[in-house]
Design a protein around this motif. Structure first.
Motif, mmCIF file in Angstrom:
data_model
loop_
_atom_site.group_PDB
_atom_site.id
_atom_site.type_symbol
_atom_site.label_atom_id
_atom_site.label_comp_id
_atom_site.label_asym_id
_atom_site.label_seq_id
_atom_site.Cartn_x
_atom_site.Cartn_y
_atom_site.Cartn_z
ATOM 1 N N ASN A 143 10.727 10.236 -5.842
ATOM 2 C CA ASN A 143 9.369 10.752 -5.701
ATOM 3 C C ASN A 143 8.403 9.639 -5.315
ATOM 4 O O ASN A 143 7.520 9.834 -4.486
ATOM 5 N N TRP A 144 8.558 8.469 -5.907
ATOM 6 C CA TRP A 144 7.683 7.348 -5.604
ATOM 7 C C TRP A 144 7.844 6.903 -4.153
ATOM 8 O O TRP A 144 6.858 6.644 -3.465
ATOM 9 N N PHE A 145 9.080 6.823 -3.668
ATOM 10 C CA PHE A 145 9.300 6.422 -2.282
ATOM 11 C C PHE A 145 8.784 7.462 -1.293
ATOM 12 O O PHE A 145 8.295 7.117 -0.231
ATOM 13 N N ILE A 146 8.879 8.719 -1.630
ATOM 14 C CA ILE A 146 8.418 9.775 -0.730
ATOM 15 C C ILE A 146 6.897 9.825 -0.670
ATOM 16 O O ILE A 146 6.321 10.002 0.406
ATOM 17 N N THR A 147 6.241 9.651 -1.809
ATOM 18 C CA THR A 147 4.793 9.822 -1.833
ATOM 19 C C THR A 147 4.003 8.554 -1.551
ATOM 20 O O THR A 147 2.796 8.625 -1.315
ATOM 21 N N THR A 148 4.638 7.395 -1.587
ATOM 22 C CA THR A 148 3.925 6.144 -1.323
ATOM 23 C C THR A 148 3.831 5.932 0.177
ATOM 24 O O THR A 148 4.824 5.996 0.896
ATOM 25 N N LYS A 149 2.636 5.667 0.628
ATOM 26 C CA LYS A 149 2.437 5.372 2.048
ATOM 27 C C LYS A 149 2.648 3.876 2.259
ATOM 28 O O LYS A 149 2.089 3.051 1.564
ATOM 29 N N ARG A 150 3.432 3.559 3.242
ATOM 30 C CA ARG A 150 3.680 2.160 3.584
ATOM 31 C C ARG A 150 2.621 1.708 4.578
ATOM 32 O O ARG A 150 2.429 2.310 5.619
ATOM 33 N N VAL A 151 1.938 0.634 4.243
ATOM 34 C CA VAL A 151 0.915 0.078 5.115
ATOM 35 C C VAL A 151 1.431 -1.245 5.637
ATOM 36 O O VAL A 151 1.755 -2.146 4.857
ATOM 37 N N LYS A 152 1.511 -1.379 6.965
ATOM 38 C CA LYS A 152 2.014 -2.618 7.549
ATOM 39 C C LYS A 152 0.937 -3.700 7.473
ATOM 40 O O LYS A 152 -0.231 -3.449 7.693
ATOM 41 N N GLY A 153 1.367 -4.895 7.135
ATOM 42 C CA GLY A 153 0.466 -6.021 7.068
ATOM 43 C C GLY A 153 -0.270 -6.154 5.746
ATOM 44 O O GLY A 153 -1.136 -6.992 5.592
ATOM 45 N N ALA A 154 0.070 -5.315 4.794
ATOM 46 C CA ALA A 154 -0.637 -5.398 3.515
ATOM 47 C C ALA A 154 0.282 -5.943 2.445
ATOM 48 O O ALA A 154 1.426 -5.932 2.482
#
Length: 76
Positions: free
Chosen positions: A65-76
């Motif tokens: 659930n955490w991997f599905i709902t977390t948005k990955r932001v590049k460069g952060a």
């Protein structure tokens, strides 16, 4: 949160179907099975193994659930 709560259902199976909560009766949940094994049949080691299995399953679904709902932001 609903998935974790659904895996921890105990009181509904115990209150609504107290005598027929067997695998054949259809009201057996993993937590109720844990309760019957450990405290009714006095197999505390096997009950502990069931509890650890439940922890692993809940952790798996929590991480999924955490991997599905977390948005990955590049460069952060």
């Amino acid at each position: 949160m609903s998935t974790i709560g659904g895996l921890q259902i105990f009181s509904e199976a115990q209150v609504l179907v107290p005598t027929g909560a067997t695998p054949q009766g259809g009201a057996m949940t993993i937590v109720y099975y844990l309760y019957q094994t450990a405290f009714t049949q006095h197999q505390f080691g096997y009950g502990s193994a069931i509890a650890w299995g439940l922890v692993v399953v809940i952790m798996f679904f929590s991480l999924l659930n955490w991997f599905i709902t977390t948005k990955r932001v590049k460069g952060a």
